[in-house]
Enzyme design. Structure first.
Site, PDB file in Angstrom:
ATOM      1  N   ASP A 194       0.870  -1.172   0.000  1.00  0.00           N
ATOM      2  CA  ASP A 194       0.000   0.000   0.000  1.00  0.00           C
ATOM      3  C   ASP A 194       0.914   1.233   0.000  1.00  0.00           C
ATOM      4  O   ASP A 194       1.498   1.581   1.030  1.00  0.00           O
ATOM      5  CB  ASP A 194      -0.908  -0.037   1.235  1.00  0.00           C
ATOM      6  CG  ASP A 194      -1.784   1.209   1.341  1.00  0.00           C
ATOM      7  OD1 ASP A 194      -1.549   2.170   0.577  1.00  0.00           O
ATOM      8  OD2 ASP A 194      -2.692   1.221   2.188  1.00  0.00           O
ATOM      9  N   GLN A 197       0.825   6.351   1.121  1.00  0.00           N
ATOM     10  CA  GLN A 197       1.585   7.368   1.858  1.00  0.00           C
ATOM     11  C   GLN A 197       3.068   7.372   1.523  1.00  0.00           C
ATOM     12  O   GLN A 197       3.835   8.122   2.126  1.00  0.00           O
ATOM     13  CB  GLN A 197       1.407   7.164   3.376  1.00  0.00           C
ATOM     14  CG  GLN A 197      -0.011   7.318   3.864  1.00  0.00           C
ATOM     15  CD  GLN A 197      -0.554   8.735   3.701  1.00  0.00           C
ATOM     16  OE1 GLN A 197       0.187   9.696   3.471  1.00  0.00           O
ATOM     17  NE2 GLN A 197      -1.863   8.874   3.809  1.00  0.00           N
ATOM     18  N   LYS A 220      -3.286  12.086  -3.596  1.00  0.00           N
ATOM     19  CA  LYS A 220      -2.242  12.322  -2.592  1.00  0.00           C
ATOM     20  C   LYS A 220      -0.910  12.663  -3.262  1.00  0.00           C
ATOM     21  O   LYS A 220       0.108  12.842  -2.592  1.00  0.00           O
ATOM     22  CB  LYS A 220      -2.077  11.083  -1.716  1.00  0.00           C
ATOM     23  CG  LYS A 220      -3.301  10.753  -0.861  1.00  0.00           C
ATOM     24  CD  LYS A 220      -3.012   9.636   0.097  1.00  0.00           C
ATOM     25  CE  LYS A 220      -4.229   8.955   0.656  1.00  0.00           C
ATOM     26  NZ  LYS A 220      -4.957   9.732   1.668  1.00  0.00           N
ATOM     27  N   CYS A 361      -8.653   6.528  10.095  1.00  0.00           N
ATOM     28  CA  CYS A 361      -9.003   5.259   9.431  1.00  0.00           C
ATOM     29  C   CYS A 361      -8.002   4.154   9.752  1.00  0.00           C
ATOM     30  O   CYS A 361      -7.665   3.339   8.887  1.00  0.00           O
ATOM     31  CB  CYS A 361      -9.126   5.430   7.918  1.00  0.00           C
ATOM     32  SG  CYS A 361     -10.460   6.507   7.451  1.00  0.00           S
TER      33      CYS A 361
HETATM   34  N1  7TS Z   1      -3.929   3.418   2.522  1.00  0.00           N
HETATM   35  C1  7TS Z   1      -3.287   4.351   3.244  1.00  0.00           C
HETATM   36  C2  7TS Z   1      -1.993   4.025   3.887  1.00  0.00           C
HETATM   37  C3  7TS Z   1      -3.859   5.625   3.356  1.00  0.00           C
HETATM   38  O1  7TS Z   1      -3.231   6.558   4.072  1.00  0.00           O
HETATM   39  C4  7TS Z   1      -5.102   5.904   2.723  1.00  0.00           C
HETATM   40  C5  7TS Z   1      -5.798   7.237   2.876  1.00  0.00           C
HETATM   41  C6  7TS Z   1      -5.695   4.894   1.958  1.00  0.00           C
HETATM   42  C7  7TS Z   1      -5.082   3.666   1.903  1.00  0.00           C
HETATM   43  C8  7TS Z   1      -6.967   5.115   1.216  1.00  0.00           C
HETATM   44  O2  7TS Z   1      -6.750   6.015   0.168  1.00  0.00           O
HETATM   45  P1  7TS Z   1      -7.979   6.549  -0.704  1.00  0.00           P
HETATM   46  O3  7TS Z   1      -7.346   7.573  -1.591  1.00  0.00           O
HETATM   47  O4  7TS Z   1      -8.533   5.396  -1.447  1.00  0.00           O
HETATM   48  O5  7TS Z   1      -8.962   7.141   0.259  1.00  0.00           O
HETATM   49  N2  7TS Z   1      -5.444   7.935   4.032  1.00  0.00           N
HETATM   50  C9  7TS Z   1      -6.055   9.023   4.543  1.00  0.00           C
HETATM   51  C10 7TS Z   1      -5.619   9.641   5.706  1.00  0.00           C
HETATM   52  O6  7TS Z   1      -4.640   9.282   6.352  1.00  0.00           O
HETATM   53  N3  7TS Z   1      -6.434  10.676   5.981  1.00  0.00           N
HETATM   54  O7  7TS Z   1      -7.365  10.748   5.036  1.00  0.00           O
HETATM   55  C11 7TS Z   1      -7.148   9.718   4.138  1.00  0.00           C
END
Ligand code: 7TS
Length: 403
Positions: A194, A197, A220, A361
């Protein structure tokens, strides 16, 4: 760094200059990305792949160039290994469904870690429920790092897949994914990383990592929202079934039997966000123009500086303190008790400082920390030490008001 490229950073909130420290949730967009969106809709908006007409061909060419651009950005062998999705969450759900259908049977095991985002827990839990499989969890050591030896012991002949974050969205720390991948591969177990980040903060090379799957979100990475990537090694993607049916993912459709398209289209049912992919390519050009190594060092320096400043406030407890961080720092304020992070966040907000509070989350990790949540500051390439100074000053004021 490059702050002037981001128009939104000149916005005022509550009549104060905005200090945006919520980049782990989403990043702001540089003018080149905003321009690319506008250019796409103004000059070549037409549905891709299916059209013989000029605009459709131009749109298709841009979309496919963007796929190759993503492949180069993360070090994939070719665009065939790049599936466009709606985001990290969508990528993991798609993989859990597809991989689960083909590879997971009753009694098999999937491994995740204790500090995963819900997106990297729940889709696997749902798969395990569907298939009567078992979800195993790599524990953390006392210093909140992944326990690699415990991971080794969790692997069994029934392990089908390991899925783990490269960088924790709560702690900002880097997980030992090289070791995890090596140990998993010794047992012929594939690994999904994943990268939600990590991809915004450092150079990614999926071939060097040798991960089998890699997922990330465009929003992101200074690109539009609603768009993400699922990378898979070609041999995996060839063998896995499509997760969704519809237009574009087919070769021929008959009521008796449908055959599927070649890679990567087999996994892309329906009209994709072809304007978004064009703008994503612009974002990746922008990032490479600055240099991912330069961005990584700039943000590491900011997190170090931020931790140093926080260490000067006796009421503040930083999680995974002293460890190298990639863009995020989580903390709480304690006086007699833990002050609710929401209260801290609200008082910061009223001073123009945008941070995130709560469980981010990642409820299992927050439960493990034994707190109601954390306050998280997270940095982007445009943040500077002055942003940290303004945040720390505002935090001291907030603590004074709460005590
Ligand atoms: N995995 C990680 C490590 C994340 O930080 C996030 C989103 C996701 C998956 C999901 O990403 P999405 O773009 O599909 O939503 N993290 C965060 C956060 O830390 N604060 O808001 C979203």
């Amino acid at each position: 760094m490059n702050r002037a490229d981001f128009p939104i950073l000149s916005e005022k909130v509550y009549n104060r200059e905005l200090v945006y420290l919520d980049n782990a949730a989403t990043t702001q967009k540089p003018q080149v990305v905003l321009d690319a969106m506008m250019y796409g809709y103004t000059h070549f908006n037409a549905n891709i792949h299916r059209g013989v007409h000029y605009l459709s061909q131009v749109a298709t060419a841009h979309h496919e160039e963007a796929r190759e651009r993503v492949a180069r950005f993360i070090g994939a062998r070719s665009g065939k290994e790049i599936i466009f999705t709606k985001g990290t969450t969508d990528s993991i759900n798609m993989l859990a469904y597809s991989f689960g259908e083909a590879e997971v049977r009753e009694g098999d095991e999937i491994i995740v870690s204790y500090l995963e985002h819900h997106s990297n827990i729940v889709p696997w839990q749902m798969l395990c429920e569907r298939k009567k499989a078992i979800l195993k969890v790599i524990p953390l050591k006392e210093d909140l790092t992944i326990d690699v030896e415990a991971f080794r012991a969790l692997l069994s002949d029934r392990t089908r897949l390991v899925s783990i974050a490269q960088v924790s969205n709560v702690l900002g720390t880097l997980n030992p994914i090289e070791a995890i991948i090596r140990i998993a591969h010794e047992r012929h177990v594939p690994v999904c990383i994943d990268g939600a980040q990590s991809a915004p903060h450092m150079k990614i090379d999926v071939q060097e990592l040798d991960c089998d799957f890699f997922v990330c979100s465009a929003h992101k990475m200074y690109a539009p929202t609603g768009l993400g990537v699922l990378y898979g090694k070609e041999q995996w993607l060839q063998s896995l079934p499509p997760a969704e049916g519809g237009g574009e993912m087919i070769e021929h459709v008959r009521f008796e039997h449908t055959t599927y398209n070649t890679l990567p289209y087999k996994f892309e049912a329906g009209t994709p966000d072809f304007i978004g992919t064009y703008a994503l390519a612009a974002a990746l050009d922008y990032l490479d123009g600055i240099g991912m190594d330069k961005i990584r060092e700039h943000e590491r320096e900011l997190t170090r500086y931020c931790e140093e400043q926080l260490a000067g406030i006796p009421e503040v407890v930083v999680y995974a303190a002293g460890q190298d961080k990639y863009g995020a720092v989580s903390f709480n304020v304690r006086s007699e008790r833990v002050i609710h992070p929401f209260d801290v966040g609200t008082l910061l907000d009223h001073q123009g400082i945008a941070v995130r509070t709560g469980h981010h989350c990642a409820e299992p990790l927050i439960d493990y920390l034994g707190v109601p949540g954390t306050v998280r500051v997270s940095f982007g390439l445009y943040n500077e030490k002055e942003d940290v100074d303004r945040f720390v000053e505002a935090l001291k004021k907030a603590i004074g008001m709460l005590e």
